[in-house]
Design a protein around this motif. Structure first.
Motif, PDB file in Angstrom:
ATOM      1  N   THR A  77       0.770  -1.101   0.037  1.00 10.71           N
ATOM      2  CA  THR A  77       0.101   0.126  -0.029  1.00 10.71           C
ATOM      3  C   THR A  77       0.862   1.269   0.168  1.00 10.71           C
ATOM      4  N   ARG A  80       2.759   1.656  -3.416  1.00 11.69           N
ATOM      5  CA  ARG A  80       1.736   2.092  -4.631  1.00 11.69           C
ATOM      6  C   ARG A  80       1.428   3.532  -4.296  1.00 11.69           C
ATOM      7  N   ARG A  81       1.374   4.039  -3.127  1.00 17.55           N
ATOM      8  CA  ARG A  81       1.025   5.461  -2.776  1.00 17.55           C
ATOM      9  C   ARG A  81       2.155   6.494  -3.233  1.00 17.55           C
ATOM     10  N   ILE A  84       2.254   6.509  -7.033  1.00 17.15           N
ATOM     11  CA  ILE A  84       1.230   7.519  -7.481  1.00 17.15           C
ATOM     12  C   ILE A  84       1.696   9.004  -7.158  1.00 17.15           C
ATOM     13  N   ASP A  85       2.191   9.171  -6.136  1.00 26.14           N
ATOM     14  CA  ASP A  85       2.648  10.494  -5.826  1.00 26.14           C
ATOM     15  C   ASP A  85       3.745  10.967  -6.730  1.00 26.14           C
TER      16      ASP A  85
END
Length: 181
Positions: A77, A80-81, A84-85
């Motif tokens: 998690t 993944r963040r 994305i950032d």
């Protein structure tokens, strides 16, 4: 798998560092493989994401549940963040390009301008004194027709006439030399 993380250490910092080292040993490789898929197989970016994920795990080590399946889900998690950032940051910034090779860059050397000036100077020397004087006064010294007439001691109409015929003769000389079209 992480059973040996349950032991007690002398300080909380030492315990957190040990847990992160074990975390990296057990999850670093699989996490890197997973993140490479998310980063379009960009190894450098994937390594940065894994490193940042582990730094965040180290910062939150006291709050993490150290059961392997929960830990793996937490790592995925966070990674993944981070990806994305990173994508959001890249979409806001201009596209980065590699600088061109130094030996491939065109550097203006001024030789063409110098050569043109030499050709024009040579052509000017070929003109009559009267034509050359009015061209020098008006074009090269940036004087008006009236100022050139006063300096040369001739009427403004004569300056205009000599200028017209002088420029015309200069064009023909340059055309003969293959400079002007």
């Amino acid at each position: 798998m992480l059973g040996h993380l349950d032991g007690r250490f002398e300080s909380a910092d030492a315990e957190a560092e040990h847990r992160i080292a074990v975390l990296y040993q057990e999850f670093g490789g699989p996490l890197l493989r997973h993140v490479r898929k998310s980063t379009g197989n960009d190894l450098q970016w994937a390594e940065d994401v894994v490193q940042e994920t582990l730094v965040r795990a180290w910062r939150n080590s006291a709050r993490l549940q150290w059961e392997p399946s929960l830990l793996w889900a937490w790592l995925l998690t966070v990674a993944r963040r981070i990806v994305i950032d990173g994508r959001r940051r890249k979409s806001v910034r201009p596209h980065e390009v590699e600088p061109p090779e130094v030996d491939m860059m065109a550097v203006p050397d001024g030789s063409e301008r110098a050569l043109s000036a030499m050709v024009v100077a040579d052509a000017l020397r070929s003109l009559s004194d009267e034509h050359r004087e009015v061209i020098e006064q008006t074009y090269l010294r940036d004087r008006t027709i009236s100022e050139a007439a006063e300096i040369l001691g001739i009427p403004p109409g004569t300056v205009k006439s000599r200028l017209y015929y002088g420029i015309r003769a200069l064009r023909e000389l340059l055309r003969d030399k293959g400079v002007a079209g």
